[in-house]
Write a protein that holds these residues in place. Structure first.
Motif, PDB file in Angstrom:
ATOM      1  N   LEU A   1      11.042  -2.361  10.770  1.00 12.54           N
ATOM      2  CA  LEU A   1      11.836  -1.558   9.862  1.00 12.54           C
ATOM      3  C   LEU A   1      11.816  -2.221   8.495  1.00 12.54           C
ATOM      4  CD1 LEU A   1      15.106  -0.581  11.771  1.00 12.54           C
ATOM      5  CD2 LEU A   1      13.447   0.987  10.788  1.00 12.54           C
ATOM      6  N   SER A   2      11.735  -1.402   7.451  1.00 15.35           N
ATOM      7  CA  SER A   2      11.874  -1.925   6.109  1.00 15.35           C
ATOM      8  C   SER A   2      13.344  -1.796   5.738  1.00 15.35           C
ATOM      9  CB  SER A   2      10.999  -1.116   5.133  1.00 15.35           C
ATOM     10  OG  SER A   2      11.110  -1.630   3.825  1.00 15.35           O
ATOM     11  N   VAL A   3      14.009  -2.932   5.593  1.00 13.63           N
ATOM     12  CA  VAL A   3      15.451  -2.955   5.364  1.00 13.63           C
ATOM     13  C   VAL A   3      15.760  -3.843   4.168  1.00 13.63           C
ATOM     14  CG1 VAL A   3      17.717  -3.501   6.348  1.00 13.63           C
ATOM     15  CG2 VAL A   3      15.883  -2.674   7.835  1.00 13.63           C
ATOM     16  N   GLY A   4      16.632  -3.370   3.303  1.00 19.40           N
ATOM     17  CA  GLY A   4      17.079  -4.170   2.174  1.00 19.40           C
ATOM     18  C   GLY A   4      18.560  -3.950   1.942  1.00 19.40           C
TER      19      GLY A   4
ATOM     20  N   SER B   1      33.125   3.996   1.434  1.00 22.54           N
ATOM     21  CA  SER B   1      31.773   3.457   1.353  1.00 22.54           C
ATOM     22  C   SER B   1      30.766   4.547   1.033  1.00 22.54           C
ATOM     23  CB  SER B   1      31.396   2.768   2.668  1.00 22.54           C
ATOM     24  OG  SER B   1      31.452   3.683   3.734  1.00 22.54           O
ATOM     25  N   PHE B   2      29.643   4.124   0.446  1.00 19.26           N
ATOM     26  CA  PHE B   2      28.543   5.033   0.143  1.00 19.26           C
ATOM     27  C   PHE B   2      27.575   5.003   1.308  1.00 19.26           C
ATOM     28  CE2 PHE B   2      24.143   5.177  -1.831  1.00 19.26           C
ATOM     29  CZ  PHE B   2      24.073   6.559  -1.855  1.00 19.26           C
ATOM     30  N   SER B   3      27.568   6.058   2.108  1.00 19.46           N
ATOM     31  CA  SER B   3      26.683   6.160   3.261  1.00 19.46           C
ATOM     32  C   SER B   3      25.967   7.499   3.199  1.00 19.46           C
ATOM     33  CB  SER B   3      27.469   6.041   4.563  1.00 19.46           C
ATOM     34  OG  SER B   3      28.178   4.819   4.601  1.00 19.46           O
TER      35      SER B   3
ATOM     36  N   ILE C   1      18.167   5.979   5.593  1.00 24.31           N
ATOM     37  CA  ILE C   1      19.599   6.063   5.814  1.00 24.31           C
ATOM     38  C   ILE C   1      20.233   4.860   5.124  1.00 24.31           C
ATOM     39  CG2 ILE C   1      19.563   7.376   7.964  1.00 24.31           C
ATOM     40  CD1 ILE C   1      19.880   4.830   9.532  1.00 24.31           C
ATOM     41  N   VAL C   2      21.420   5.068   4.612  1.00 25.30           N
ATOM     42  CA  VAL C   2      22.181   4.012   3.958  1.00 25.30           C
ATOM     43  C   VAL C   2      23.431   3.779   4.791  1.00 25.30           C
ATOM     44  CG1 VAL C   2      23.418   3.295   1.886  1.00 25.30           C
ATOM     45  CG2 VAL C   2      21.332   4.661   1.679  1.00 25.30           C
TER      46      VAL C   2
ATOM     47  N   ASP D   1      14.644   2.071   5.564  1.00 28.43           N
ATOM     48  CA  ASP D   1      13.555   3.008   5.308  1.00 28.43           C
ATOM     49  C   ASP D   1      12.953   3.430   6.645  1.00 28.43           C
ATOM     50  OD1 ASP D   1      11.433   4.466   4.380  1.00 28.43           O
ATOM     51  OD2 ASP D   1      10.694   2.931   2.999  1.00 28.43           O
ATOM     52  N   LEU D   2      13.122   4.708   6.990  1.00 31.63           N
ATOM     53  CA  LEU D   2      12.658   5.219   8.274  1.00 31.63           C
ATOM     54  C   LEU D   2      11.238   5.765   8.215  1.00 31.63           C
ATOM     55  CD1 LEU D   2      15.881   7.188   9.260  1.00 31.63           C
ATOM     56  CD2 LEU D   2      15.185   4.939  10.092  1.00 31.63           C
TER      57      LEU D   2
END
Length: 228
Positions: free
Chosen positions: A19-22, A82-84, A100-101, A122-123
């Motif tokens: 998974l690309s996660v930041g 929260s911003f989701s 998805i955030v 990033d999916l």
């Protein structure tokens, strides 16, 4: 909840989970953003080459999702939530990303809400069939008890599928990411997640942000003996 620190470590920790996660932080006062190196790269920028702003963020959103994200940001600032989100964004090369955030609130010692912090996941599937086979081989070796606990894992995947509207494979990769990030066995994490979901209120506009909090903090409530 410990607030994520914007560093490349978030992405590196998730890399083995495919998974690309930041990470990111959004401070409500002045609408100030902080992006990890990986979030910058997702959008097509070299780390440190751009100062993220709300206008820059919105300029990258898919035209069909831009107003939705703008409304979510306005709601977060005004309500202190929260911003989701689940939305698409376009990088500087024109590539489309499905993301998805997941986030939680940033609060000070008095409990006052200062902003929201969390992760971009990033999916977008860039791995292909051969990589999927390799991933299954690694999974069989790294998680030998997966099949003994398939029911709990499948239930947890079902929750993620319902809340985030992702595929079964994407849902599994999100669980795998949290397992690796928190160093908690996947089956234990899945059981705890399923056990806590039933305590959430009936579906409402706030359910997703509440679920984000559970997902990002469930490892903190796993009994210590279960992690050994």
């Amino acid at each position: 909840m410990p607030q994520p620190t914007p560093t490349t470590g978030d992405a590196e920790g998730a890399a083995s989970g495919h998974l690309s996660v930041g990470s990111f932080r959004f401070w409500f006062a002045g609408e100030r953003w902080e992006w990890s190196d990986e979030v910058a790269r997702m959008h097509g920028y070299e780390p440190g080459s751009v100062v993220p702003t709300t206008d820059l963020l919105l300029s990258h959103k898919h035209p069909d999702d831009r107003e939705h994200v703008r409304d979510l940001l306005d709601h977060a600032v005004q309500s202190g939530e929260s911003f989701s989100s689940r939305h698409r964004f376009i990088d500087t090369a024109g590539g489309e990303h499905d993301a998805i955030v997941v986030a939680d609130r940033i609060v000070d010692e008095s409990g006052a809400v200062l902003g929201t912090a969390g992760y971009y996941i990033d999916l977008t599937d860039t791995f292909g069939e051969a990589r999927s086979e390799t991933r299954q081989e690694v999974l069989d070796e790294a998680l030998p008890d997966l099949f003994e606990n398939r029911a709990a894992i499948e239930q947890a995947k079902g929750v993620l599928i319902a809340v985030y509207r992702v595929s079964a494979d994407q849902a599994f990769r999100v669980l795998q990411w949290r397992s690796q990030e928190t160093n908690v066995k996947l089956r234990v994490l899945a059981k705890q997640l399923v056990a806590e979901v039933v305590s959430l209120p009936p579906p409402s506009p706030t359910v997703q942000s509440q679920f984000d909090h559970v997902l990002l903090t469930v490892h903190e409530r796993v009994p210590a003996e279960s992690t050994r």
